[in-house]
Design a protein around this motif. Structure first.
Motif, PDB file in Angstrom:
ATOM      1  N   ALA A 303       0.837  -1.204   0.000  1.00 47.37           N
ATOM      2  CA  ALA A 303       0.000   0.000   0.000  1.00 47.37           C
ATOM      3  C   ALA A 303       0.862   1.239   0.000  1.00 47.37           C
ATOM      4  CB  ALA A 303      -0.926   0.014   1.217  1.00 47.37           C
ATOM      5  N   SER A 304       0.318   2.310  -0.550  1.00 48.20           N
ATOM      6  CA  SER A 304       0.853   3.654  -0.369  1.00 48.20           C
ATOM      7  C   SER A 304      -0.023   4.340   0.669  1.00 48.20           C
ATOM      8  CB  SER A 304       0.831   4.438  -1.679  1.00 48.20           C
ATOM      9  OG  SER A 304       1.699   3.858  -2.627  1.00 48.20           O
ATOM     10  N   THR A 305       0.577   5.217   1.466  1.00 50.37           N
ATOM     11  CA  THR A 305      -0.163   5.837   2.563  1.00 50.37           C
ATOM     12  C   THR A 305       0.128   7.325   2.652  1.00 50.37           C
ATOM     13  OG1 THR A 305       1.617   5.296   4.093  1.00 50.37           O
ATOM     14  CG2 THR A 305      -0.194   3.727   3.954  1.00 50.37           C
ATOM     15  N   ILE A 306      -0.827   8.049   3.229  1.00 50.44           N
ATOM     16  CA  ILE A 306      -0.646   9.449   3.629  1.00 50.44           C
ATOM     17  C   ILE A 306      -1.086   9.525   5.089  1.00 50.44           C
ATOM     18  CG2 ILE A 306      -1.255  11.865   3.247  1.00 50.44           C
ATOM     19  CD1 ILE A 306      -2.023  11.067   0.363  1.00 50.44           C
ATOM     20  N   VAL A 307      -0.151   9.809   5.971  1.00 49.91           N
ATOM     21  CA  VAL A 307      -0.417   9.830   7.408  1.00 49.91           C
ATOM     22  C   VAL A 307      -0.576  11.278   7.866  1.00 49.91           C
ATOM     23  CG1 VAL A 307       0.437   9.235   9.699  1.00 49.91           C
ATOM     24  CG2 VAL A 307       0.895   7.718   7.760  1.00 49.91           C
ATOM     25  N   VAL A 308      -1.713  11.603   8.459  1.00 50.23           N
ATOM     26  CA  VAL A 308      -1.970  12.927   9.007  1.00 50.23           C
ATOM     27  C   VAL A 308      -1.912  12.818  10.527  1.00 50.23           C
ATOM     28  CG1 VAL A 308      -3.524  14.909   9.070  1.00 50.23           C
ATOM     29  CG2 VAL A 308      -3.415  13.473   7.017  1.00 50.23           C
ATOM     30  N   GLY A 309      -0.811  13.298  11.114  1.00 53.88           N
ATOM     31  CA  GLY A 309      -0.609  13.175  12.548  1.00 53.88           C
ATOM     32  C   GLY A 309      -1.323  14.261  13.330  1.00 53.88           C
ATOM     33  N   GLU A 339      -9.644  14.533  -2.507  1.00 55.54           N
ATOM     34  CA  GLU A 339      -8.798  15.025  -3.597  1.00 55.54           C
ATOM     35  C   GLU A 339      -8.141  13.873  -4.336  1.00 55.54           C
ATOM     36  OE1 GLU A 339      -6.108  18.344  -3.147  1.00 55.54           O
ATOM     37  OE2 GLU A 339      -7.069  18.883  -1.247  1.00 55.54           O
ATOM     38  N   ALA A 340      -7.625  12.904  -3.591  1.00 55.09           N
ATOM     39  CA  ALA A 340      -6.922  11.793  -4.231  1.00 55.09           C
ATOM     40  C   ALA A 340      -7.873  10.953  -5.083  1.00 55.09           C
ATOM     41  CB  ALA A 340      -6.266  10.925  -3.161  1.00 55.09           C
ATOM     42  N   ARG A 341      -9.054  10.704  -4.588  1.00 52.26           N
ATOM     43  CA  ARG A 341     -10.025   9.900  -5.344  1.00 52.26           C
ATOM     44  C   ARG A 341     -10.579  10.659  -6.540  1.00 52.26           C
ATOM     45  NH1 ARG A 341     -12.472   5.460  -2.991  1.00 52.26           N
ATOM     46  NH2 ARG A 341     -14.535   6.045  -3.796  1.00 52.26           N
ATOM     47  N   GLY A 342     -10.617  12.003  -6.421  1.00 49.96           N
ATOM     48  CA  GLY A 342     -11.122  12.802  -7.525  1.00 49.96           C
ATOM     49  C   GLY A 342     -10.070  13.152  -8.557  1.00 49.96           C
ATOM     50  N   SER A 343      -8.837  12.665  -8.349  1.00 50.53           N
ATOM     51  CA  SER A 343      -7.715  12.908  -9.270  1.00 50.53           C
ATOM     52  C   SER A 343      -7.391  14.383  -9.414  1.00 50.53           C
ATOM     53  CB  SER A 343      -8.014  12.303 -10.664  1.00 50.53           C
ATOM     54  OG  SER A 343      -8.192  10.915 -10.558  1.00 50.53           O
ATOM     55  N   ALA A 344      -7.775  15.216  -8.420  1.00 50.67           N
ATOM     56  CA  ALA A 344      -7.406  16.630  -8.464  1.00 50.67           C
ATOM     57  C   ALA A 344      -5.894  16.779  -8.313  1.00 50.67           C
ATOM     58  CB  ALA A 344      -8.134  17.392  -7.357  1.00 50.67           C
ATOM     59  N   ALA A 345      -5.281  15.863  -7.627  1.00 53.47           N
ATOM     60  CA  ALA A 345      -3.822  15.853  -7.475  1.00 53.47           C
ATOM     61  C   ALA A 345      -3.388  14.402  -7.340  1.00 53.47           C
ATOM     62  CB  ALA A 345      -3.405  16.646  -6.231  1.00 53.47           C
ATOM     63  N   SER A 346      -2.141  14.118  -7.717  1.00 46.53           N
ATOM     64  CA  SER A 346      -1.682  12.737  -7.634  1.00 46.53           C
ATOM     65  C   SER A 346      -1.502  12.341  -6.172  1.00 46.53           C
ATOM     66  CB  SER A 346      -0.365  12.568  -8.385  1.00 46.53           C
ATOM     67  OG  SER A 346       0.705  13.123  -7.636  1.00 46.53           O
ATOM     68  N   PHE A 347      -1.639  11.058  -5.918  1.00 51.85           N
ATOM     69  CA  PHE A 347      -1.466  10.543  -4.556  1.00 51.85           C
ATOM     70  C   PHE A 347      -0.081  10.895  -4.040  1.00 51.85           C
ATOM     71  CE2 PHE A 347      -1.046   7.536  -1.130  1.00 51.85           C
ATOM     72  CZ  PHE A 347      -2.336   7.362  -0.656  1.00 51.85           C
ATOM     73  N   GLU A 348       0.929  10.775  -4.904  1.00 51.37           N
ATOM     74  CA  GLU A 348       2.308  11.048  -4.506  1.00 51.37           C
ATOM     75  C   GLU A 348       2.499  12.519  -4.149  1.00 51.37           C
ATOM     76  OE1 GLU A 348       2.021   7.271  -6.298  1.00 51.37           O
ATOM     77  OE2 GLU A 348       1.389   9.225  -7.105  1.00 51.37           O
ATOM     78  N   ASP A 349       1.892  13.434  -4.913  1.00 52.54           N
ATOM     79  CA  ASP A 349       2.007  14.866  -4.603  1.00 52.54           C
ATOM     80  C   ASP A 349       1.344  15.183  -3.263  1.00 52.54           C
ATOM     81  OD1 ASP A 349       3.401  15.365  -6.903  1.00 52.54           O
ATOM     82  OD2 ASP A 349       1.640  16.035  -8.047  1.00 52.54           O
ATOM     83  N   LEU A 350       0.193  14.587  -3.019  1.00 50.24           N
ATOM     84  CA  LEU A 350      -0.501  14.812  -1.753  1.00 50.24           C
ATOM     85  C   LEU A 350       0.311  14.258  -0.584  1.00 50.24           C
ATOM     86  CD1 LEU A 350      -4.130  13.964  -2.898  1.00 50.24           C
ATOM     87  CD2 LEU A 350      -3.321  16.210  -2.144  1.00 50.24           C
ATOM     88  N   ALA A 351       0.956  13.114  -0.794  1.00 49.26           N
ATOM     89  CA  ALA A 351       1.781  12.537   0.266  1.00 49.26           C
ATOM     90  C   ALA A 351       2.948  13.448   0.586  1.00 49.26           C
ATOM     91  CB  ALA A 351       2.278  11.153  -0.157  1.00 49.26           C
ATOM     92  N   ARG A 352       3.611  13.981  -0.442  1.00 45.12           N
ATOM     93  CA  ARG A 352       4.743  14.888  -0.202  1.00 45.12           C
ATOM     94  C   ARG A 352       4.299  16.145   0.541  1.00 45.12           C
ATOM     95  NH1 ARG A 352       6.640  12.777  -5.206  1.00 45.12           N
ATOM     96  NH2 ARG A 352       5.325  14.205  -6.384  1.00 45.12           N
ATOM     97  N   ALA A 353       3.099  16.605   0.274  1.00 44.97           N
ATOM     98  CA  ALA A 353       2.626  17.848   0.880  1.00 44.97           C
ATOM     99  C   ALA A 353       2.111  17.650   2.305  1.00 44.97           C
ATOM    100  CB  ALA A 353       1.519  18.458   0.014  1.00 44.97           C
ATOM    101  N   HIS A 354       1.538  16.483   2.588  1.00 46.76           N
ATOM    102  CA  HIS A 354       0.795  16.345   3.839  1.00 46.76           C
ATOM    103  C   HIS A 354       1.262  15.233   4.777  1.00 46.76           C
ATOM    104  CE1 HIS A 354      -2.173  19.272   2.511  1.00 46.76           C
ATOM    105  NE2 HIS A 354      -2.300  18.624   1.363  1.00 46.76           N
ATOM    106  N   CYS A 355       2.020  14.277   4.303  1.00 48.68           N
ATOM    107  CA  CYS A 355       2.318  13.128   5.153  1.00 48.68           C
ATOM    108  C   CYS A 355       3.269  13.508   6.289  1.00 48.68           C
ATOM    109  CB  CYS A 355       2.915  11.978   4.345  1.00 48.68           C
ATOM    110  SG  CYS A 355       3.052  10.479   5.347  1.00 48.68           S
TER     111      CYS A 355
END
Length: 527
Positions: A303-309, A339-355
């Motif tokens: 899996a790929s993940t985005i963790v919001v602490g 956003e990720a499900r709507g393809s507004a931004a790539s999963f990888e870009d969102l991970a870099r910004a928020h994880c």
């Protein structure tokens, strides 16, 4: 890739539940210091010569061995370099008293190695291994203090060592035969925590009892489970303090040779039959009771993940501080998932910004079922490959957005250091000579080593004032040259200094200097 880079790459990979439960550390052969002066019984007969395998830490890190030990502890004031779990009984004896006890135990073992387990239960101050006859299990040798590694390397299976000294006290070791090929084990567990153990992975509000209270509770749970092994699944939520209660206490399947394995736990588990309940096992997370499962073949997941602490997450789980509240983290994670499900931004870009956790860094690493944080694993198994979860998952890390990946795409390549096979054979067990040591260190440490020897030898030998001045000048000049020169030039410089010393002292006095040097070097590299 160096050993330390390798460890960083492991940290950047997937945070499997196995790495939370079965952490590892290693010790470095360069972490040496001169032996302290001793007025108590001499240690000349203790320990074993250092081997040349220390020059090849990448290969040495892959060596596995099996052993049992008897530890006679004394307060040394030195930090331990052994990274296996060895909770040491608090004792007030002196070094001399500990050595005398160790010598008495060794005499009792003479010709009767079969008594090792009995004597370990009676005398060993390692509270984890003593109830199991001193067994350490199958371990990577770099997790031991260097003097213990040297002892293991010198022994054949079935042999008992002489007394070996580490930062914990005096050890007597029994080397066991180690299987060359790994086996796979699977289990469920009950974990009873207490104050002072590693709290990561414990359920909130658990682990505040004393060690003795925890042991009594673990023995109670073990008695109930042993009487009715089928009731184990019901006992897990009732007794266990572990976060993996959400997965029924499932530890997954793991290899006996893997980097993160906890040797004593695997050793005790390996002696249990399928479906059997183990005795209580003392580990760095608390007391554990396991039931061995037969399910060693598990589903591969990735899996790929985005963790919001948030503020309630242990800082050790996050790669950057998170000042937001848990509710704010939940709302942000829900927005990221949309956003990720709507393809507004790539999963990888969102991970870099928020994880906020290192779980997100690097490429996804596959794991076998049961080895991931249960809430994440359960969410991933509900998804199709490539699908992103509609809602974030609440975990000990914070709120996590997950995307299921194809494990075949992210499998380790054959040349990845993490796939390097283990071995039971040491790379080179011949003695590590001073020339090897000089080649290993950087220039500043070589110079320091030389100056330290100069101070030692002028005190150890009965030199005249003139001889003392000349030896000091030779070694001071050598230290300055070694600090500046390339490693391949050091041998010639040392030989030239030796010739000067021999001419100045004469053959008999120079032989005394060589003996003093060898004694000092042996003591220094044993530390």
């Amino acid at each position: 890739m160096s050993r330390h880079e390798h460890k960083r790459s492991l940290a950047r990979g997937a945070m499997t539940w196995g790495y939370l439960c079965l952490l590892v550390a290693a010790c470095s052969p360069q972490d040496t210091a001169p032996a302290p002066a001793r007025s108590e019984p001499a240690a000349a007969a203790l320990g074993y010569p250092r081997g040349r395998y220390w020059r090849d830490p990448e290969r040495l890190d892959r060596v596995v061995a099996s052993a049992a030990h008897i530890l006679i502890a004394y307060p040394s004031g030195r930090p331990p370099r052994t990274r296996l779990w060895m909770p040491v009984r608090q004792v007030k004896r002196t070094r001399a008293e500990a050595l005398r006890i160790g010598q008495d135990v060794l005499r009792q073992l003479a010709g009767e190695p079969e008594r090792f387990g009995e004597l370990a239960r009676r005398f060993s101050d390692d509270e984890a291994s003593a109830p199991h006859g001193g067994e350490l299990g199958l371990f990577r040798v770099m997790r031991l203090s260097p003097p213990l590694v040297d002892a293991i390397a010198a022994l054949r299976p079935g042999e008992v060592s002489r007394i070996v000294e580490s930062e914990l006290g005096f050890h007597i070791l029994l080397r066991r035969a180690a299987p060359e090929q790994p086996s796979r084990l699977s289990a469920r567990r009950i974990l009873i925590g207490y104050r002072g153990v590693q709290a990561e992975g414990l359920r909130p509000g658990r682990g505040e009892r004393t060690r003795q209270e925890a042991l009594r509770l673990a023995e109670e749970a073990r008695a109930l489970a042993a009487a009715a092994p089928a009731s184990f699944d019901e006992l897990v939520p009732r007794y266990s303090d572990a976060l993996d209660v959400a997965g029924g206490g499932d530890l997954g399947a793991f290899s006996t040779h893997e980097l993160g394995a906890e040797p004593l736990l695997l050793s005790v588990l390996g002696q249990a039959g399928e479906g059997a309940v183990t005795p209580v096992i003392d580990t760095r997370w608390g007391f554990q009771v396991l039931r061995r499962d037969g399910r060693v073949e598990r589903e591969e997941l990735a899996a790929s993940t985005i963790v919001v602490g948030h503020q309630g997450v242990s800082p050790g789980f996050l790669s950057r501080p998170a000042a937001r509240t848990a509710e704010d983290a939940r709302r942000l994670a829900e927005e990221i998932a949309r956003e990720a499900r709507g393809s507004a931004a790539s999963f990888e870009d969102l991970a870099r910004a928020h994880c906020d956790a290192w779980l997100c860094s690097g490429r996804p690493a596959p794991w076998t079922q049961g080895r991931m944080i249960p809430e994440i694993e359960q969410a991933v198994r509900r998804l199709q490959i490539g699908e992103i979860g509609a809602a974030p998952v609440e975990t000990l890390l914070g709120h996590v957005v997950v995307r299921r990946e194809d494990p075949a795409r992210h499998a380790l390549s054959d040349d990845d250091p993490r796939r390097a096979p283990t071995t039971t054979r040491f790379p080179d067990s011949s003695p590590w000579k001073m020339a090897d040591y000089l080649q290993k260190l950087d220039g500043q440490r070589v110079a320091l080593f030389t100056r330290q020897f100069g101070r030692h030898v002028t005190e150890a030998m009965r030199l005249s004032e003139e001889e003392r001045a000349q030896i000091t000048a030779i070694l001071s000049s050598l230290a300055s040259a070694l600090e500046r020169c390339a490693p391949e030039e050091r041998g010639a410089l040392v030989e030239e200094a030796e010739r000067e010393a021999a001419l100045m002292l004469g053959s008999r006095r120079y032989a005394e200097l060589v003996k003093a040097r060898e004694r000092w070097f042996e003591a220094m590299t044993r530390m």
